[in-house]
Design a protein around this motif. Sequence first.
Motif, PDB file in Angstrom:
ATOM      1  N   ARG A 189       0.812  -1.221   0.000  1.00 37.87           N
ATOM      2  CA  ARG A 189       0.000   0.000   0.000  1.00 37.87           C
ATOM      3  C   ARG A 189       0.844   1.268   0.000  1.00 37.87           C
ATOM      4  N   SER A 190       1.966   1.237   0.719  1.00 43.19           N
ATOM      5  CA  SER A 190       2.753   2.459   0.888  1.00 43.19           C
ATOM      6  C   SER A 190       3.858   2.617  -0.147  1.00 43.19           C
ATOM      7  N   ALA A 191       4.384   1.484  -0.611  1.00 46.13           N
ATOM      8  CA  ALA A 191       5.540   1.551  -1.509  1.00 46.13           C
ATOM      9  C   ALA A 191       5.322   0.825  -2.826  1.00 46.13           C
ATOM     10  N   GLY A 192       4.167   0.199  -3.000  1.00 43.37           N
ATOM     11  CA  GLY A 192       3.834  -0.415  -4.273  1.00 43.37           C
ATOM     12  C   GLY A 192       4.558  -1.704  -4.596  1.00 43.37           C
ATOM     13  N   ARG A 193       5.260  -2.270  -3.622  1.00 36.75           N
ATOM     14  CA  ARG A 193       5.990  -3.520  -3.857  1.00 36.75           C
ATOM     15  C   ARG A 193       6.111  -4.278  -2.549  1.00 36.75           C
ATOM     16  N   ALA A 194       5.976  -5.584  -2.603  1.00 40.83           N
ATOM     17  CA  ALA A 194       5.969  -6.388  -1.374  1.00 40.83           C
ATOM     18  C   ALA A 194       7.388  -6.733  -0.946  1.00 40.83           C
ATOM     19  N   LEU A 195       7.660  -7.985  -0.633  1.00 38.29           N
ATOM     20  CA  LEU A 195       8.909  -8.365   0.021  1.00 38.29           C
ATOM     21  C   LEU A 195      10.041  -8.732  -0.934  1.00 38.29           C
ATOM     22  N   LYS A 196       9.747  -9.081  -2.151  1.00 36.13           N
ATOM     23  CA  LYS A 196      10.797  -9.540  -3.053  1.00 36.13           C
ATOM     24  C   LYS A 196      11.853  -8.456  -3.239  1.00 36.13           C
ATOM     25  N   GLY A 197      13.092  -8.803  -2.945  1.00 31.88           N
ATOM     26  CA  GLY A 197      14.192  -7.865  -3.078  1.00 31.88           C
ATOM     27  C   GLY A 197      14.369  -6.910  -1.918  1.00 31.88           C
ATOM     28  N   ARG A 198      13.444  -6.902  -0.969  1.00 29.23           N
ATOM     29  CA  ARG A 198      13.550  -6.014   0.190  1.00 29.23           C
ATOM     30  C   ARG A 198      14.628  -6.520   1.139  1.00 29.23           C
ATOM     31  N   ARG A 199      15.223  -5.595   1.878  1.00 25.75           N
ATOM     32  CA  ARG A 199      16.230  -5.936   2.889  1.00 25.75           C
ATOM     33  C   ARG A 199      15.535  -6.000   4.247  1.00 25.75           C
ATOM     34  N   VAL A 200      15.459  -7.185   4.801  1.00 26.77           N
ATOM     35  CA  VAL A 200      14.722  -7.427   6.049  1.00 26.77           C
ATOM     36  C   VAL A 200      15.702  -7.828   7.141  1.00 26.77           C
ATOM     37  N   SER A 201      15.596  -7.160   8.299  1.00 25.47           N
ATOM     38  CA  SER A 201      16.429  -7.509   9.455  1.00 25.47           C
ATOM     39  C   SER A 201      15.532  -8.011  10.570  1.00 25.47           C
ATOM     40  N   VAL A 202      15.884  -9.160  11.127  1.00 28.08           N
ATOM     41  CA  VAL A 202      15.065  -9.802  12.159  1.00 28.08           C
ATOM     42  C   VAL A 202      15.829  -9.784  13.481  1.00 28.08           C
ATOM     43  N   PHE A 203      15.304  -9.046  14.443  1.00 26.39           N
ATOM     44  CA  PHE A 203      15.870  -8.994  15.789  1.00 26.39           C
ATOM     45  C   PHE A 203      15.097  -9.982  16.658  1.00 26.39           C
ATOM     46  N   GLY A 204      15.817 -10.812  17.394  1.00 23.95           N
ATOM     47  CA  GLY A 204      15.165 -11.891  18.131  1.00 23.95           C
ATOM     48  C   GLY A 204      15.015 -13.132  17.279  1.00 23.95           C
ATOM     49  N   ALA A 205      15.898 -13.286  16.305  1.00 26.14           N
ATOM     50  CA  ALA A 205      15.774 -14.395  15.356  1.00 26.14           C
ATOM     51  C   ALA A 205      16.090 -15.744  15.966  1.00 26.14           C
ATOM     52  N   ALA A 206      16.737 -15.763  17.144  1.00 26.50           N
ATOM     53  CA  ALA A 206      17.019 -17.051  17.792  1.00 26.50           C
ATOM     54  C   ALA A 206      15.762 -17.670  18.378  1.00 26.50           C
ATOM     55  N   GLY A 207      14.725 -16.868  18.577  1.00 21.70           N
ATOM     56  CA  GLY A 207      13.456 -17.376  19.090  1.00 21.70           C
ATOM     57  C   GLY A 207      12.613 -17.978  17.980  1.00 21.70           C
ATOM     58  N   VAL A 208      11.564 -18.673  18.381  1.00 20.35           N
ATOM     59  CA  VAL A 208      10.765 -19.411  17.395  1.00 20.35           C
ATOM     60  C   VAL A 208      10.031 -18.476  16.431  1.00 20.35           C
ATOM     61  N   VAL A 209       9.477 -17.373  16.927  1.00 22.83           N
ATOM     62  CA  VAL A 209       8.749 -16.460  16.045  1.00 22.83           C
ATOM     63  C   VAL A 209       9.712 -15.738  15.107  1.00 22.83           C
ATOM     64  N   GLY A 210      10.830 -15.256  15.650  1.00 23.09           N
ATOM     65  CA  GLY A 210      11.794 -14.562  14.825  1.00 23.09           C
ATOM     66  C   GLY A 210      12.342 -15.430  13.713  1.00 23.09           C
ATOM     67  N   PHE A 211      12.700 -16.663  14.052  1.00 29.39           N
ATOM     68  CA  PHE A 211      13.244 -17.558  13.039  1.00 29.39           C
ATOM     69  C   PHE A 211      12.203 -17.885  11.974  1.00 29.39           C
ATOM     70  N   ALA A 212      10.982 -18.177  12.393  1.00 26.41           N
ATOM     71  CA  ALA A 212       9.937 -18.509  11.423  1.00 26.41           C
ATOM     72  C   ALA A 212       9.657 -17.332  10.494  1.00 26.41           C
ATOM     73  N   SER A 213       9.633 -16.111  11.049  1.00 25.91           N
ATOM     74  CA  SER A 213       9.381 -14.942  10.197  1.00 25.91           C
ATOM     75  C   SER A 213      10.528 -14.720   9.222  1.00 25.91           C
ATOM     76  N   ALA A 214      11.757 -15.001   9.656  1.00 29.94           N
ATOM     77  CA  ALA A 214      12.912 -14.865   8.766  1.00 29.94           C
ATOM     78  C   ALA A 214      12.804 -15.836   7.596  1.00 29.94           C
ATOM     79  N   VAL A 215      12.426 -17.070   7.875  1.00 26.09           N
ATOM     80  CA  VAL A 215      12.310 -18.078   6.818  1.00 26.09           C
ATOM     81  C   VAL A 215      11.183 -17.721   5.853  1.00 26.09           C
ATOM     82  N   ILE A 216      10.043 -17.264   6.376  1.00 23.80           N
ATOM     83  CA  ILE A 216       8.922 -16.880   5.510  1.00 23.80           C
ATOM     84  C   ILE A 216       9.326 -15.729   4.609  1.00 23.80           C
ATOM     85  N   ALA A 217       9.958 -14.683   5.190  1.00 20.33           N
ATOM     86  CA  ALA A 217      10.353 -13.522   4.388  1.00 20.33           C
ATOM     87  C   ALA A 217      11.371 -13.908   3.326  1.00 20.33           C
ATOM     88  N   ALA A 218      12.333 -14.750   3.693  1.00 21.66           N
ATOM     89  CA  ALA A 218      13.325 -15.201   2.720  1.00 21.66           C
ATOM     90  C   ALA A 218      12.665 -16.016   1.607  1.00 21.66           C
TER      91      ALA A 218
END
Length: 295
Positions: A100-129
């Motif tokens: 809605r704000s930038a006209g493009r979703a996650l492909k090619g975006r640079r995503v940083s996950v803080f708390g990635a050692a936890g279950v939610v952080g890791f799962a969100s990292a894998v989904i985004a990747a």
Amino acid sequence: MSPFDCNMAVDSGYKIVLPYSAVTVGDVGVLVQDAIFSRPPKAKTGVFIGGKDITLALDMMKAARAAMVPPFEISVFADPGGSFTTAAAMVALVERVLNRSAGRALKGRRVSVFGAAGVVGFASAVIAAGEGAKVRIVAHDTVEPLVELAEFARARFGVTLEPVAGQTDALKAQILAVSDVAFTAGPAGVNILPRSLIARAPNLLVAADVNAVPPYGIEGMDLFMDGAPLPGSSTLGVGALAIGDVKYKTQAGLFRRMLASPQTLDLDFRDAFVLAREIVSEAPPRAKQRRRAAA
């Protein structure tokens, strides 16, 4: 086995819920076969796998499927620590905000996950990747455990995660400077990203936080934010209760899908993300909901 998950199963239509704790992978086959052989084929029995370990939950899913004996197959749903449905909800909401704000979703975006050692952080990292994002997983202590997680993600899911150090505000600032999106999935009541760091990250488009206990993971975050700017910043926030609303609907929806499906299902974070995406695409923005209610 969490009371949350038991309640979700009951409210979604299951009449009897039998929780088992301290289950190992070696126990799964016997429990599954006890469940399937005590009821006729096509009975609406399901297996839900909780716990706090993603690797173990996925191994248990595999063991559960291996224990099935035709025609007594049943559906299996894994959501350890609520991580799969929570992560799916967070990524789906961020994706909607980006569209809605930038006209493009996650492909090619640079995503940083803080708390990635936890279950939610890791799962969100894998989904985004998996959606084509360039994902960094940020260490709050030593990097070595995240190196192991990155290797697991590569071997198990075919995605690339880059472990980086983020123990200090200076390191976090460097990470945010080259990030389009930040996820914070740390422990409850722990502030990870102070307001000053967000303010100094003009290229950061969206920041999402799953912590609903103050102080929040992102300072200045409102729990109900769903694309509103964070105070003193152009970064758009996604808060824990906005995420929680979609998480609840996603978990309930997967339980109902198990009950309704004529085929047996194996449901993990990928299925959770597909459903969360459907849910957020159907939901009107919160501001529109308010206007309609007022009308």
